[in-house]
Design a protein around this motif. Structure first.
Motif, PDB file in Angstrom:
ATOM      1  N   ILE A  84       0.839  -1.199   0.000  1.00  0.00           N
ATOM      2  CA  ILE A  84       0.000   0.000   0.000  1.00  0.00           C
ATOM      3  C   ILE A  84       0.877   1.254   0.000  1.00  0.00           C
ATOM      4  O   ILE A  84       0.498   2.290  -0.530  1.00  0.00           O
ATOM      5  N   ILE A  85       2.083   1.118   0.548  1.00  0.00           N
ATOM      6  CA  ILE A  85       3.029   2.234   0.591  1.00  0.00           C
ATOM      7  C   ILE A  85       3.529   2.500  -0.824  1.00  0.00           C
ATOM      8  O   ILE A  85       3.971   1.577  -1.517  1.00  0.00           O
ATOM      9  N   GLU A  86       3.457   3.756  -1.253  1.00  0.00           N
ATOM     10  CA  GLU A  86       3.934   4.159  -2.585  1.00  0.00           C
ATOM     11  C   GLU A  86       5.438   3.904  -2.672  1.00  0.00           C
ATOM     12  O   GLU A  86       6.212   4.383  -1.849  1.00  0.00           O
ATOM     13  N   GLY A  87       5.847   3.109  -3.667  1.00  0.00           N
ATOM     14  CA  GLY A  87       7.263   2.801  -3.869  1.00  0.00           C
ATOM     15  C   GLY A  87       7.623   1.385  -3.440  1.00  0.00           C
ATOM     16  O   GLY A  87       8.734   0.929  -3.683  1.00  0.00           O
ATOM     17  N   ILE A  88       6.697   0.684  -2.766  1.00  0.00           N
ATOM     18  CA  ILE A  88       6.953  -0.691  -2.339  1.00  0.00           C
ATOM     19  C   ILE A  88       6.113  -1.625  -3.198  1.00  0.00           C
ATOM     20  O   ILE A  88       4.886  -1.547  -3.196  1.00  0.00           O
ATOM     21  N   GLU A 146      -5.109  11.207   4.632  1.00  0.00           N
ATOM     22  CA  GLU A 146      -3.822  11.923   4.605  1.00  0.00           C
ATOM     23  C   GLU A 146      -2.788  11.129   3.806  1.00  0.00           C
ATOM     24  O   GLU A 146      -1.963  11.708   3.097  1.00  0.00           O
ATOM     25  N   LEU A 147      -2.845   9.814   3.944  1.00  0.00           N
ATOM     26  CA  LEU A 147      -1.929   8.963   3.189  1.00  0.00           C
ATOM     27  C   LEU A 147      -2.167   9.114   1.692  1.00  0.00           C
ATOM     28  O   LEU A 147      -1.218   9.260   0.917  1.00  0.00           O
ATOM     29  N   LYS A 148      -3.428   9.120   1.272  1.00  0.00           N
ATOM     30  CA  LYS A 148      -3.750   9.287  -0.150  1.00  0.00           C
ATOM     31  C   LYS A 148      -3.249  10.637  -0.670  1.00  0.00           C
ATOM     32  O   LYS A 148      -2.711  10.730  -1.763  1.00  0.00           O
ATOM     33  N   GLU A 149      -3.430  11.700   0.137  1.00  0.00           N
ATOM     34  CA  GLU A 149      -2.962  13.032  -0.265  1.00  0.00           C
ATOM     35  C   GLU A 149      -1.445  13.037  -0.438  1.00  0.00           C
ATOM     36  O   GLU A 149      -0.921  13.599  -1.406  1.00  0.00           O
ATOM     37  N   LEU A 150      -0.752  12.434   0.512  1.00  0.00           N
ATOM     38  CA  LEU A 150       0.711  12.367   0.424  1.00  0.00           C
ATOM     39  C   LEU A 150       1.132  11.561  -0.805  1.00  0.00           C
ATOM     40  O   LEU A 150       2.032  11.974  -1.543  1.00  0.00           O
ATOM     41  N   GLN A 151       0.479  10.443  -1.050  1.00  0.00           N
ATOM     42  CA  GLN A 151       0.856   9.587  -2.176  1.00  0.00           C
ATOM     43  C   GLN A 151       0.603  10.254  -3.517  1.00  0.00           C
ATOM     44  O   GLN A 151       1.283   9.952  -4.493  1.00  0.00           O
ATOM     45  N   GLN A 152      -0.352  11.171  -3.572  1.00  0.00           N
ATOM     46  CA  GLN A 152      -0.587  11.893  -4.827  1.00  0.00           C
ATOM     47  C   GLN A 152       0.557  12.845  -5.142  1.00  0.00           C
ATOM     48  O   GLN A 152       0.754  13.198  -6.301  1.00  0.00           O
ATOM     49  N   LYS A 153       1.338  13.212  -4.138  1.00  0.00           N
ATOM     50  CA  LYS A 153       2.497  14.085  -4.333  1.00  0.00           C
ATOM     51  C   LYS A 153       3.765  13.291  -4.641  1.00  0.00           C
ATOM     52  O   LYS A 153       4.820  13.874  -4.888  1.00  0.00           O
ATOM     53  N   LEU A 154       3.663  11.978  -4.617  1.00  0.00           N
ATOM     54  CA  LEU A 154       4.843  11.121  -4.803  1.00  0.00           C
ATOM     55  C   LEU A 154       4.798  10.413  -6.154  1.00  0.00           C
ATOM     56  O   LEU A 154       3.727  10.162  -6.705  1.00  0.00           O
TER      57      LEU A 154
END
Length: 160
Positions: A84-88, A146-154
């Protein structure tokens, strides 16, 4: 002929005979010596690089063993889907499991430098674990928006 000209004449003859003796007929000896010195330098440098790689690999093994020992001591370990973590992805998820990281909580407590070392040793140095701990903290706390918002920036776990 005066004394200064005579001295110059003898020095010139000495230099010429010295050069002829060492460089004239035995050039091949100096070439072989030069090649042998180059081979020796190359061997010493490659040995130093091999030793540093071996030390790095041993350090990674020790880090993985420490993480595994810590995780083995913790009963009833929860298993989260770390992908679920962006990049993994699945491969990195497998590497993290091998290091004893099964949960968002455990990932959030991990040091990004340690994670990067694990990735480098697994030949996945293209991945960037700098944002993983932040994402894992949000996921462990249940802050999915908040996780989704952060992941949209990554992009691939990296900040744009």
């Amino acid at each position: 002929m005066d004394l200064s000209n005579q001295t110059y004449f003898y020095l010139t003859q000495f230099e010429a005979s010295f050069a002829a003796q060492f460089f004239g007929t035995s050039d091949w000896v100096w070439i072989i010596i030069f090649i042998l010195v180059l081979i020796l330098v190359w061997w010493l440098i490659s040995r130093a690089v091999d030793l540093s790689k071996q030390e790095s690999h041993e350090l990674t093994i020790n880090l993985v063993e420490e993480e595994s020992e810590k995780s083995a001591k913790e009963p009833d370990q929860e298993m989260d889907d770390l992908t679920i973590i962006e990049g993994i992805g699945p491969k990195i998820n497998q590497i993290l499991h091998g290091a004893g990281i099964y949960s968002f909580k455990k990932l959030s407590e991990s040091n990004p430098d340690t994670l990067q070392t694990l990735l480098d040793e697994s030949r996945l140095s293209f991945a960037d674990p700098d944002s993983w701990t932040e994402q894992a903290k949000l996921a462990a706390g249940g802050n999915w928006d908040e996780l989704k918002e952060l992941q949209q920036k990554l992009r691939g776990g990296r900040r744009e």
